[in-house]
Design an enzyme around this catalytic site. Structure first.
Site, PDB file in Angstrom:
ATOM      1  N   HIS A 201     -10.110  -8.652  -1.091  1.00 15.32           N
ATOM      2  CA  HIS A 201     -10.256  -7.374  -0.382  1.00 15.32           C
ATOM      3  C   HIS A 201      -9.185  -6.422  -0.903  1.00 15.32           C
ATOM      4  O   HIS A 201      -8.003  -6.773  -0.980  1.00 15.32           O
ATOM      5  CB  HIS A 201     -10.091  -7.612   1.121  1.00 15.32           C
TER       6      HIS A 201
ATOM      7  N   ASN B 295      -8.314   1.521   0.411  1.00 13.23           N
ATOM      8  CA  ASN B 295      -9.014   0.506   1.196  1.00 13.23           C
ATOM      9  C   ASN B 295     -10.338   1.078   1.714  1.00 13.23           C
ATOM     10  O   ASN B 295     -10.337   1.949   2.579  1.00 13.23           O
ATOM     11  CB  ASN B 295      -8.108   0.068   2.356  1.00 13.23           C
TER      12      ASN B 295
ATOM     13  N   CYS C  18     -13.242  -5.161   7.547  1.00 12.15           N
ATOM     14  CA  CYS C  18     -13.023  -5.386   6.104  1.00 12.15           C
ATOM     15  C   CYS C  18     -13.566  -6.721   5.616  1.00 12.15           C
ATOM     16  O   CYS C  18     -13.729  -6.923   4.416  1.00 12.15           O
ATOM     17  CB  CYS C  18     -11.549  -5.264   5.762  1.00 12.15           C
TER      18      CYS C  18
HETATM   19  N1  ACO Z   1       4.942   8.000   3.752  1.00 16.70           N
HETATM   20  C1  ACO Z   1       6.269   7.940   3.860  1.00 16.70           C
HETATM   21  N2  ACO Z   1       6.925   7.166   4.770  1.00 16.70           N
HETATM   22  C2  ACO Z   1       6.154   6.422   5.591  1.00 16.70           C
HETATM   23  C3  ACO Z   1       4.732   6.432   5.523  1.00 16.70           C
HETATM   24  C4  ACO Z   1       4.144   7.262   4.564  1.00 16.70           C
HETATM   25  N3  ACO Z   1       2.798   7.352   4.401  1.00 16.70           N
HETATM   26  N4  ACO Z   1       4.271   5.595   6.459  1.00 16.70           N
HETATM   27  C5  ACO Z   1       5.329   5.052   7.085  1.00 16.70           C
HETATM   28  N5  ACO Z   1       6.479   5.573   6.555  1.00 16.70           N
HETATM   29  C6  ACO Z   1       7.858   5.274   6.926  1.00 16.70           C
HETATM   30  C7  ACO Z   1       7.990   4.702   8.310  1.00 16.70           C
HETATM   31  O1  ACO Z   1       8.033   5.731   9.282  1.00 16.70           O
HETATM   32  C8  ACO Z   1       9.323   3.973   8.216  1.00 16.70           C
HETATM   33  O2  ACO Z   1      10.361   4.913   8.319  1.00 16.70           O
HETATM   34  P1  ACO Z   1      11.742   4.531   9.069  1.00 16.70           P
HETATM   35  O3  ACO Z   1      12.309   3.387   8.272  1.00 16.70           O
HETATM   36  O4  ACO Z   1      12.514   5.790   8.993  1.00 16.70           O
HETATM   37  O5  ACO Z   1      11.315   4.126  10.461  1.00 16.70           O
HETATM   38  C9  ACO Z   1       9.314   3.438   6.780  1.00 16.70           C
HETATM   39  O6  ACO Z   1       8.347   4.240   6.058  1.00 16.70           O
HETATM   40  C10 ACO Z   1       8.931   1.988   6.657  1.00 16.70           C
HETATM   41  O7  ACO Z   1       7.779   1.747   7.474  1.00 16.70           O
HETATM   42  P2  ACO Z   1       7.085   0.352   7.551  1.00 16.70           P
HETATM   43  O8  ACO Z   1       5.863   0.462   8.414  1.00 16.70           O
HETATM   44  O9  ACO Z   1       8.096  -0.695   7.882  1.00 16.70           O
HETATM   45  O10 ACO Z   1       6.638   0.176   6.028  1.00 16.70           O
HETATM   46  P3  ACO Z   1       6.053  -1.089   5.336  1.00 16.70           P
HETATM   47  O11 ACO Z   1       6.914  -1.468   4.200  1.00 16.70           O
HETATM   48  O12 ACO Z   1       5.650  -2.161   6.312  1.00 16.70           O
HETATM   49  O13 ACO Z   1       4.703  -0.522   4.721  1.00 16.70           O
HETATM   50  C11 ACO Z   1       2.343  -0.533   5.175  1.00 16.70           C
HETATM   51  C12 ACO Z   1       3.704   0.003   5.583  1.00 16.70           C
HETATM   52  C13 ACO Z   1       2.044  -0.072   3.744  1.00 16.70           C
HETATM   53  C14 ACO Z   1       1.289   0.060   6.096  1.00 16.70           C
HETATM   54  C15 ACO Z   1       2.354  -2.094   5.238  1.00 16.70           C
HETATM   55  O14 ACO Z   1       2.821  -2.513   6.501  1.00 16.70           O
HETATM   56  C16 ACO Z   1       1.004  -2.682   4.995  1.00 16.70           C
HETATM   57  O15 ACO Z   1       0.542  -2.711   3.880  1.00 16.70           O
HETATM   58  N6  ACO Z   1       0.326  -3.203   6.033  1.00 16.70           N
HETATM   59  C17 ACO Z   1      -1.013  -3.689   5.937  1.00 16.70           C
HETATM   60  C18 ACO Z   1      -1.944  -2.523   6.092  1.00 16.70           C
HETATM   61  C19 ACO Z   1      -3.372  -2.825   5.766  1.00 16.70           C
HETATM   62  O16 ACO Z   1      -3.679  -3.317   4.709  1.00 16.70           O
HETATM   63  N7  ACO Z   1      -4.264  -2.479   6.685  1.00 16.70           N
HETATM   64  C20 ACO Z   1      -5.646  -2.586   6.482  1.00 16.70           C
HETATM   65  C21 ACO Z   1      -6.153  -3.908   6.949  1.00 16.70           C
HETATM   66  S1  ACO Z   1      -7.829  -4.144   6.533  1.00 16.70           S
HETATM   67  C22 ACO Z   1      -8.881  -3.583   7.766  1.00 16.70           C
HETATM   68  O17 ACO Z   1      -9.472  -4.362   8.455  1.00 16.70           O
HETATM   69  C23 ACO Z   1      -9.065  -2.147   8.030  1.00 16.70           C
END
Ligand code: ACO
Length: 322
Positions: free
Chosen positions: A249, A279, A113
């Site tokens: 980004h 993304n 990214c």
């Molecule tokens: N739909 C519904 N529920 C979901 C989903 C989904 N798509 N995905 C995860 N959940 C659930 C999980 O299973 C968890 O359930 P539980 O509480 O029963 O265990 C709950 O939602 C919370 O999960 P978390 O992973 O703690 O959620 P979080 O608030 O951290 O959000 C997210 C997840 C959006 C991925 C966040 O961590 C984030 O934005 N991370 C950065 C991701 C990113 O930008 N990556 C790209 C980087 S750039 C590159 O180089 C490619």
């Protein structure tokens, strides 16, 4: 002294749109969860047979039209991508052929990214040291092909697209500085665990998909973006209030908001397009830049801070007088 200016921008999003509601039908997720946690409403997905170079060429032609240059004027093409058409040659060479560019040079940069800002860094140095006068810099990705569409933790986050700029040698201010960083010890925070030399076909049967520690990426991204913003402004003796636009980004609305808040910048000076295309990795910053240039938000003479983070982990910034 030779300087580098952005002469034109362009972007491309594939026709097919996949909404959050479409994903609800396939995996255990909801439009509400996706919008609340990421700000994403829809993503675009490349058509069958549509490749990274196809999208790159579409964005490139628009940037070249905006800059008023033809393929014959280009000295170099740099494509930032993590989803190349082929193992080799470089996607940039395929773009060179498709554009009908007879001479010059072409190569790819792989910094996920952060790739587009890494490519800006390389192209700016090439122009400043007299390597050439016109460089096409493209970020293009088919992330849909490295996604497990049944994994709700990643499937909702990514999309396909391309963005491009034509950089030109100039005697007026343009790219003021670029900053690139990486920390390979964080490799497994975000990666596709297989590749050619690790036995892509035998180990995973061709199913090489994104694996991510979402929370760790989130925390690292916010702190890296805060640090690099200060490094960039302090290094140039520029105050926050002098900035017209932050072009981050486009990974996730919550990361963008948290980084802007930590940096103390109001959201009305932050370009946000992630809701429309999710993304798109290396394509996300040039896509956001082009959208904001074409809708009139970003104007000539304004001061822009581009900042990226991605797998590697990598992070990068560019301070630009547009
Ligand atoms: N739909 C519904 N529920 C979901 C989903 C989904 N798509 N995905 C995860 N959940 C659930 C999980 O299973 C968890 O359930 P539980 O509480 O029963 O265990 C709950 O939602 C919370 O999960 P978390 O992973 O703690 O959620 P979080 O608030 O951290 O959000 C997210 C997840 C959006 C991925 C966040 O961590 C984030 O934005 N991370 C950065 C991701 C990113 O930008 N990556 C790209 C980087 S750039 C590159 O180089 C490619």
């Amino acid at each position: 002294m030779i300087r580098t200016r952005i002469a034109g921008t362009g972007s491309y999003l594939p026709e097919k749109v996949v909404t959050n509601q479409d994903l609800e039908k396939r995996i255990d997720t909801s439009d509400e969860w996706i919008r609340e946690r990421t700000g994403i409403r829809r993503r675009h997905v490349a058509a069958e047979g549509e490749t990274t170079s196809d999208m790159a060429v579409q964005a490139a032609r628009r940037a070249m039209d905006a800059a008023g240059v033809s393929a014959d004027d280009l000295d170099l093409v740099v494509v930032a991508t993590t989803t190349p058409d082929k193992v080799f040659p470089a996607t940039a060479c395929i773009v060179q052929r498709k554009l009908g560019m007879a001479g010059g040079a072409a190569y790819d940069i792989q910094a996920v990214c952060s790739g587009f800002v890494y490519a800006l860094d390389a192209a700016d140095r090439y122009i400043r040291t007299g390597g050439g006068r016109n460089v096409l810099v493209i970020g293009a990705e088919t992330m849909s092909r490295i996604l497990d569409w049944d994994d709700r933790s990643t499937a909702v986050l990514f999309g396909d697209g391309a963005g491009a700029v034509v950089l030109q040698a100039s005697d007026t201010e343009g790219i003021i500085s670029t900053h690139i960083h990486s920390d390979g010890s964080l490799e497994e925070t975000l990666h596709v665990p297989y590749g050619v030399s690790t036995g892509y076909d035998t180990l995973c049967g061709g199913k090489a998909f994104i694996v991510m520690q979402g929370n760790a990426v989130f925390r690292k991204a916010v702190s890296m973006l805060g640090e690099i913003a200060h490094e960039t402004l302090d290094g140039n003796g520029i105050k926050k209030k002098e900035l017209d636009w932050l072009v981050p980004h486009q990974a996730n609305m919550r990361i963008i908001t948290a980084a802007a808040k930590k940096f103390g910048l109001p959201m009305d000076r932050v370009v946000v397009t992630v809701d429309e295309h999710a993304n798109t990795s290396a394509a996300s910053i040039p896509l956001a830049l082009d959208i904001a240039v074409r809708d009139g938000r970003i104007k000539r003479g304004e001061l822009l801070l581009l900042e990226a983070f991605g797998a590697g982990l990598t992070w990068a910034s560019a301070l630009i007088r547009y």
